[in-house]
Every structure is written in structure tokens, then in C-alpha cells.
Design an enzyme around this catalytic site. Structure first.
Site, mmCIF file in Angstrom:
data_model
loop_
_atom_site.group_PDB
_atom_site.id
_atom_site.type_symbol
_atom_site.label_atom_id
_atom_site.label_comp_id
_atom_site.label_asym_id
_atom_site.label_seq_id
_atom_site.Cartn_x
_atom_site.Cartn_y
_atom_site.Cartn_z
ATOM 1 N N ASP A 1 0.907 -1.139 0.000
ATOM 2 C CA ASP A 1 0.000 0.000 0.000
ATOM 3 C C ASP A 1 0.946 1.188 0.000
ATOM 4 O O ASP A 1 1.613 1.438 1.013
ATOM 5 C CB ASP A 1 -0.885 0.015 1.250
ATOM 6 C CG ASP A 1 -1.866 1.180 1.204
ATOM 7 O OD1 ASP A 1 -1.415 2.319 0.955
ATOM 8 O OD2 ASP A 1 -3.073 0.972 1.398
ATOM 9 N N HIS A 2 1.050 1.891 -1.109
ATOM 10 C CA HIS A 2 2.149 2.862 -1.215
ATOM 11 C C HIS A 2 2.009 4.003 -0.189
ATOM 12 O O HIS A 2 2.973 4.692 0.093
ATOM 13 C CB HIS A 2 2.312 3.368 -2.652
ATOM 14 C CG HIS A 2 1.329 4.421 -3.073
ATOM 15 N ND1 HIS A 2 0.060 4.115 -3.462
ATOM 16 C CD2 HIS A 2 1.437 5.760 -3.178
ATOM 17 C CE1 HIS A 2 -0.568 5.236 -3.781
ATOM 18 N NE2 HIS A 2 0.241 6.261 -3.614
ATOM 19 N N HIS B 1 -5.875 2.893 1.367
ATOM 20 C CA HIS B 1 -5.034 3.994 1.843
ATOM 21 C C HIS B 1 -5.591 4.684 3.099
ATOM 22 O O HIS B 1 -4.881 4.868 4.086
ATOM 23 C CB HIS B 1 -4.842 5.046 0.746
ATOM 24 C CG HIS B 1 -4.295 4.499 -0.540
ATOM 25 N ND1 HIS B 1 -3.335 3.507 -0.577
ATOM 26 C CD2 HIS B 1 -4.548 4.796 -1.836
ATOM 27 C CE1 HIS B 1 -3.038 3.236 -1.834
ATOM 28 N NE2 HIS B 1 -3.766 4.001 -2.626
#
Ligand code: BG6
Length: 475
Positions: free
Chosen positions: A170-171, A233
């Protein structure tokens, strides 16, 4: 500190994510001296390219996406790359790949492809004996479309990899400020005693974008903001802001605490969720024009109110909102503390709230608004001043904040899973999101239109006004 030599195979190596993010990030770490000479980057995709063709593609990607990055060592970096045409669903390329991947260095396999290929790739890697118990696999979102599909993907990966070998990106977890949030919370004595419903009035999480669906209409229209942003996010941000202090900053202690937060998140009532969809305006096409479906009911905006059902957070509202085509690009978490219980000063500003703002982008940094006396002879007049911990100023000159992918890919090579989602976290996040989405479908809910360049539908304001609160301005 450089990592040990590795072989990183990027499936989908000619795709958008690889060209835009993954390969440039590794090059930047190479420039920073973290990628050792013994490392190799192996592009694998169906395209019929050779090594030189792949290297030309990387040069072009650098021109397009990284025009400002230093090129002086690009040729040296390209010498570490090669390309193998591989068919995820067929036999092409697998035997060659087996010969190329070395057995005596770290091997990592980046599945930069749609989730429908995860199972095929894992199966081929196993059948051709390219992986063993030390190999690592990196996967991207979307990790499933709902709980059931996420469970199926987990099962496909776990058939050939142990959980400790799986790195689900999950950046948002790789963003510098997100990690700093944990440092601020757990390395200082100042905040933690106040970090609960006795002192925190509410929390606002905003991830606003100015872009529309940007040529990803097919994927986006089948997903919407809830699946694309909230389930992953924003959920991760809620976890980090609300979790109990882990006993160590290590993968499982951190992820155990995050999981407890997701399990404690309450389901919003239907009137506590606002969906929106941008219409045409301010020089932009409408969402429906962008996705070429004039009847689409998919949301490009969601705002909701939830709470965390545990001792620390009982009753504290958490408001989240995210949307495309809003007035500014801004991601931030704002923790609103309660006003002092008694007004000592006869100044209307005297009962102002302290607000801790964690800004992920742009101008990443952490700010604490405190109230002080206005300087000068004007009597006891109060004013808010921000205590600013903006990184650009705190960092030594010339030090750059690394991009999320740079940090995360290097963490894979170091074998550090702390900033990656565990399978049970992803499933719990879907278990929370699924009923919300299902209730829209059941009610035939239509998203509320909003004008591009605004803060989203006005119903989102009502959501907070009902509680006597208001959203911060975006940007
Ligand atoms: C992605 C979403 O995961 O995150 C996109 O799929 C979104 O729709 C993007 O634009 C936002 O990321 P960032 O880092 O620009 O905030």
C-alpha cells in the site's frame, strides 16, 4: 547502507506501474548508493523485446516521468537490467527465467500485473522450481474487489508462499510522513497521554486529488472511491493514527495492533456516508464522459463518519473523505483536541482547539497549532501559531525525501515487512467496506453530483454540521 545483492524479477515489466514508479524508484536508490553492483533487475512480460529494447524503454520512461532525475549513472544502472519474454498463462519464457534467476542471492518477484494473473504466476514459479522458502513476492492493489475475492487471492499466494514471503504494497505506508507519524506518536512522551477520547475531539482524514480518472476508466468505474482509496489507503491511515503502541517497531507487533483497529471500526449508518460523482464544469468533462458510460453510478468521492469501538477511542468521531477533481491535491490527517475545559482569558479565541496536522502531501510535515499571547502591548490577546516540523527545513540541505516506492522496494530486499499489509488486515478491511458498498447497491443509491474544482458535494458538509463541526479547507 546498501542492501545485499538481489535478483528482482518484474512481471508486467513493460507496464505503466513498472515504467512510472517501480524502475525509476530503483534507479534513484541506485543513485543513492543502496543498490549493489551484484543486483539485477529482470523485466518479464509478454512483449517481444530483447535486453536493449527493454533498456530503451527504461530510457524513454525516465524522459517521460523523471525528467529532473540525474542521468549521469543511467548507463551503469541499465547494465544491471535484462529482459525475458514470459507468458504468465503459457509456457513461454519460464525455462529461460529459471536459468537466469540465481539461487545464491535474494530473489524477489514483483507481480506488477492484474490480480487475475497472481495465481498463474505463482503456480509457474513453483512448477519450474524458480522459487524456494527464501523467495519474496511483491503484489499491488487492487488486492481483491471484496472479501471473497481477497480471500481467494490470499489462498492462491499462500499455496506457494508463506505469509512471511508476501509483501502486499500500500504505497501510502511508504510515504515519509506516515512513518514520521509513528515516530511522533511513539518516540515522544508529549502526545500519547492525550491520544484518546478524553482529549481528542475528533479526527479528520482527507485525501483530495485534482485529477480525474486519467485513462483508467475501466478499472475505476468498476471500483469507485470506496474500493480504490478508502478500503486501503485511508484505512491504513486510520490504523496508524489510532493503534496502540506496539511493543516493538517490527512487522507483526505493528500489524497486530493495526488489525485490532480495523476490527473495532464501526459500520457507518447510511446517513453517515456521502457519495459523490463529479459533473462537467470548470473546463473538465464529467465523470460519466470520462468513463464513457452516461449511466454510471460509481462514486468518485466518498465522505463518511465512523468511530472506533474500544476503550481509547469510544465516541470519538473519525471523518474520512477522498475524491477526484477536487479543488487541490492534499492528503492530511488532522487531530482536533478538545478545547480547554474552562476559559481563563477574556478573549474570544481563548477556547481554541489545538490541532495536530500530519500532511502527507504536498509540503509534507507535521504542524501543531498552539495558542499563545499575541506579542505586543495590546493586552492579553490570544493568537494561534503553528509549531512547524516541516521536513524540508529539518533535513540537511541536499537530502531528498525518498518516494514511497523507493523505501518499500528496499524494505523487501531487507526482508522487513513492517510497512506491508498482512493478509488478515486486507481481509478485515474488506469485511468492513463490503456492507457499506452492498447497502448502496441494495438501495439503488445515486452519487450526489459535484462541480470539479470544489470540495465535493454539499452533503459532506452536512455530515459534520450535524455534529456541530466543519471540515478543514482543502489545500
Ligand atoms: C492509487 C489510486 O492507489 O492512489 C489512484 O488507485 C490515486 O486512484 C492514487 O490517484 C493516489 O496516490 P497519491 O500518492 O498520488 O496520493
Amino acid at each position: 547502507i546498501p542492501v545485499d545483492p538481489f535478483d528482482l524479477v518484474i512481471f508486467g515489466g513493460t507496464g505503466d506501474l513498472a515504467r512510472r514508479k517501480v524502475i525509476p524508484s530503483i534507479y534513484r536508490r541506485f543513485l543513492a548508493g543502496q543498490v549493489p553492483d551484484g543486483a539485477r533487475l529482470i523485466g518479464a512480460a509478454r512483449s517481444d523485446l530483447d535486453d536493449d529494447g527493454f533498456r530503451d524503454m527504461i530510457r524513454e520512461a525516465m524522459d517521460e516521468f523523471e525528467p529532473d532525475t540525474d542521468r549521469s549513472r543511467l548507463d551503469e544502472f541499465l547494465a544491471l537490467t535484462c529482459y525475458i519474454p514470459v507468458d504468465a498463462r503459457g509456457d513461454m519464457g519460464w525455462e529461460t527465467l529459471k536459468k537466469v534467476v540465481r539461487g545464491d542471492v535474494i530473489s524477489a518477484f514483483y507481480f506488477s500485473v492484474g490480480p487475475s494473473l497472481f495465481g498463474d504466476l505463482a503456480e509457474h514459479l513453483h512448477a519450474h522450481e524458480i522459487i524456494d522458502g527464501t523467495s519474496r513476492v511483491i503484489v499491488e492493489k487492487p488486492f481483491g474487489h471484496d472479501l471473497e475475492s481477497a480471500k481467494a487471492l490470499n489462498a492462491q499466494l499462500r499455496a506457494y508462499f508463506e505469509e512471511r514471503q508476501i509483501y502486499r504494497i500500500d504505497h501510502y505506508l511508504g510515504k515519509e510522513t506516515v512513518q514520521n507519524l509513528m515516530a511522533v506518536r511513539f518516540a515522544n512522551v508529549l502526545f500519547e497521554p492525550l491520544w484518546n477520547s478524553n482529549y481528542v475531539d475528533h479526527i479528520q482524514i482527507t485525501v483530495a486529488e485534482t485529477i480525474g480518472v486519467e485513462g483508467r476508466g475501466g478499472y475505476y468505474d468498476a471500483s469507485g472511491a470506496m474500493r480504490d482509496m478508502i478500503q486501503n489507503h485511508l484505512m491504513q491511515l486510520v490504523c496508524l493514527i489510532a493503534m496502540e503502541p506496539p511493543n516493538r517497531f517490527e512487522a507483526d507487533p505493528v500489524r497486530d495492533e493495526k488489525l485490532k483497529v480495523i476490527h473495532a471500526l464501526t459500520q457507518p449508518e447510511p446517513h453517515q456516508v456521502v457519495r459523490g460523482q463529479y459533473e462537467a464544469g470548470n473546463g473538465h468533462a464529467s465523470y460519466r464522459e470520462d468513463v464513457e458510460d452516461d449511466r454510471s453510478r460509481t462514486e468518485s468521492y466518498v465522505a463518511l463518519r465512523t468511530t472506533i469501538d474500544n476503550w481509547r477511542w469510544a465516541g470519538t468521531p473519525i471523518y474520512m473523505r477522498t475524491g477526484k477533481r477536487l479543488s487541490a491535491k492534499a492528503s492530511e490527517i488532522a487531530v482536533y483536541f478538545k478545547a480547554p475545559p474552562h476559559a481563563v482569558f477574556e478573549d474570544e479565541g481563548a477556547r481554541r482547539q489545538n490541532v495536530l496536522t500530519i500532511r502527507l502531501q504536498p509540503n509534507e510535515g507535521i504542524t501543531l497549532d498552539v495558542t499563545i499571547k499575541e506579542p505586543g502591548p495590546g493586552g492579553m490577546r490570544l493568537a494561534d501559531v503553528p509549531l512547524d516540523m516541516t521536513f524540508a527545513e529539518a533535513l540537511e540541505e541536499g537530502t531528498e525525501v525518498p518516494e514511497a516506492y523507493e523505501r518499500l522496494i528496499m524494505d523487501v530486499m531487507r526482508g522487513n515487512q513492517t510497512l506491508f499489509m498482512r493478509g488478515d488486515e486486507v481481509e478485515a478491511a474488506w469485511a468492513w467496506a463490503d456492507p457499506i458498498i452492498a447497502s448502496w447497491t441494495a438501495r439503488g443509491d445515486m452519487p450526489k453530483p459535484y462541480e470539479p474544482g470544489t470540495a465535493g458535494p454539499s452533503d459532506a458538509d452536512t455530515l459534520l454540521r450535524r455534529d456541530g463541526r466543519h471540515w478543514r479547507s482543502i489545500g
